[in-house]
Design an enzyme around this catalytic site. Structure first.
Site, PDB file in Angstrom:
ATOM      1  CD  GLU A 175       3.625   1.598   3.493  1.00 62.87           C
ATOM      2  OE1 GLU A 175       4.926   1.314   3.141  1.00 62.87           O
ATOM      3  OE2 GLU A 175       2.856   0.799   2.888  1.00 62.87           O
ATOM      4  CE1 TYR A 178       5.300   4.525   2.147  1.00 61.20           C
ATOM      5  CE2 TYR A 178       6.916   5.788   3.532  1.00 61.20           C
ATOM      6  CZ  TYR A 178       6.257   4.678   3.090  1.00 61.20           C
ATOM      7  OH  TYR A 178       6.645   3.458   3.568  1.00 61.20           O
TER       8      TYR A 178
END
Ligand code: GDP
Ligand code: MN
Length: 387
Positions: free
Chosen positions: A189, A101
């Site tokens: 993101e 992530y």
């Protein structure tokens, strides 16, 4: 403005962030044609602006033509948390070894950018964040210093990304930072950022939120906005030039000034109600703006009462009152309006409303009593009495 995954990926690609080769498709036939061009296996992905598509059945691997057909037809039209899928992104499937992530956002309290990187990415990142916050490396980046490769290397090392992935991941992080800053984004993101079985790192998903207030220096955003998901209320409000955000409560809100509009939302919540929207009509609370505002709120199916909260500073309350009266003459049908007018010429304003004598308008002296009244009426399904 939120971007769709495919837009976010195209945006990433311009900054040199590696993504899988893919194309958009708006029908089953197009999806199959894209899959045939790219070569199997492919991944077929729902393009909606909401997370958790994978868990909702909106991301499927297809090994051949018949699977591509099947998944494309299942995903098109699928309702994912209230978002109906109208468009697909078809890309070459990746053999995944690890899911990481990575993101950049703004930490307002710290007045710095915040990078978050984790070796535990994928569809359960929210759970990781909650149960094991230490598994996410959080690093502030001073906007004046920027992010250099050395710091990026340090971040991915602290995030405990696998050694083989670190150098490429650090380089991607630097590019992602450029995307975030140069692109005037509020959020970039990548979840998951993957390590492939071949030892390469690339972005498998993209979430990008652009700062609408920077749109003036990004003429290229117009094209992105064309595809944007907007509910009918927001589209109408935008056409009318209103600062409007749709919410899901039952009390429609009209206030002048963003600060007052926010406080109004808070007070409505405080007295046990829920706001249907945020609407700041700014300083120009004239009849046109008021009529537009009422019209937009009237299109909201959930609304049962309308709270108009105006504080007259530079704008005079009597002008606002005349605006409301004129607006009501134009937009006759609608839910009860609870009106709180205070500030410059408030007494004259109340007289105008009184003289108008509409059963639809209930005047209240304070913001709190007005909020209570509006919530009470909404709770009663929109039935109110003049007080
Ligand atoms: P989200 O659920 O909306 O975040 O959608 P994502 O694009 O992140 O996809 C969800 C999950 O699908 C990912 O975490 C992966 O596990 C899986 N996935 C997506 N693309 C691929 C792919 O190319 N190959 C494989 N094996 N899995 C994929
Ligand atoms: Mn994802």
């Amino acid at each position: 403005m939120d971007l769709f995954e495919y837009q976010g990926k195209q945006y990433f690609a311009r900054y040199g962030i590696p993504i899988s080769q893919g194309e958009v498709a708006d029908s089953v036939e197009e999806a199959v044609a894209v899959a045939e061009r790219i070569g199997y296996p492919v991944v077929i992905k729902a393009q909606v602006q909401v997370g958790g598509r994978g868990k909702a059945g909106g991301v499927k691997l297809a090994a051949d033509r018949s699977e591509a057909e099947l998944h494309a037809s299942n995903i098109l039209g699928l309702d994912i948390k209230g978002h109906v899928v109208k468009r697909l992104w078809v890309e070459r499937a990746t053999d995944i070894a690890k899911e990481y992530y990575a993101s950049f956002t703004l930490d307002r309290a710290a007045k710095q950018y915040l990078s978050m990187v984790s070796a535990r990415g994928g569809v359960d990142i929210e759970q990781v964040a909650e149960e094991e916050p230490a598994a996410i490396a959080r690093t502030h980046v001073n906007p004046l210093d920027g992010l250099d490769l050395e710091t990026a290397r340090d971040i991915v090392r602290r995030a405990e990304l696998d050694e083989v992935a670190r150098e490429e991941a650090a380089a991607i992080l630097v590019k992602l930072y450029r995307c975030y800053v140069d692109g005037d984004a509020d959020l970039v993101e990548v979840n998951p950022l993957v390590l492939t079985t071949a030892g390469r790192v690339h972005a498998l998903d993209a979430k990008v939120t652009l700062d609408d207030d920077a749109a003036f220096r990004h003429p290229e955003w117009e094209e992105l906005a064309g595809a944007a998901e907007m509910d009918d209320r927001e589209r109408l409000a935008k056409d009318k030039g209103l600062q409007y955000i749709g919410l899901d409560g039952t009390v429609g809100i009209i206030a002048n000034g963003a600060g007052l509009a926010m406080s109004t939302l808070d007070v409505v919540n405080q007295v046990g109600g829920s706001a249907a929207n945020f609407l700041d009509i700014g300083g120009g609370a004239n009849a046109d703006v008021m009529a537009d505002a009422l019209e937009v709120i009237n299109t909201d199916q959930n609304v049962r009462s309308i709270l108009v909260n105006i504080f007259g500073g530079i704008v005079r309350c009597d002008e606002v009152a005349r605006g409301i009266v004129t607006a009501l003459g134009r937009v006759e049908e609608g839910w009860p309006i609870v009106l709180r007018l205070d500030g410059t010429n408030a007494a004259a304003a109340r007289q105008i409303i009184e003289d108008y004598g509409s059963d639809r308008i209930i005047s209240e002296a304070t913001m709190l009593s007005a909020a209570r009244k509006a919530v009470e009426i909404a709770a009663a399904g929109g039935r109110g009495e003049r007080s």
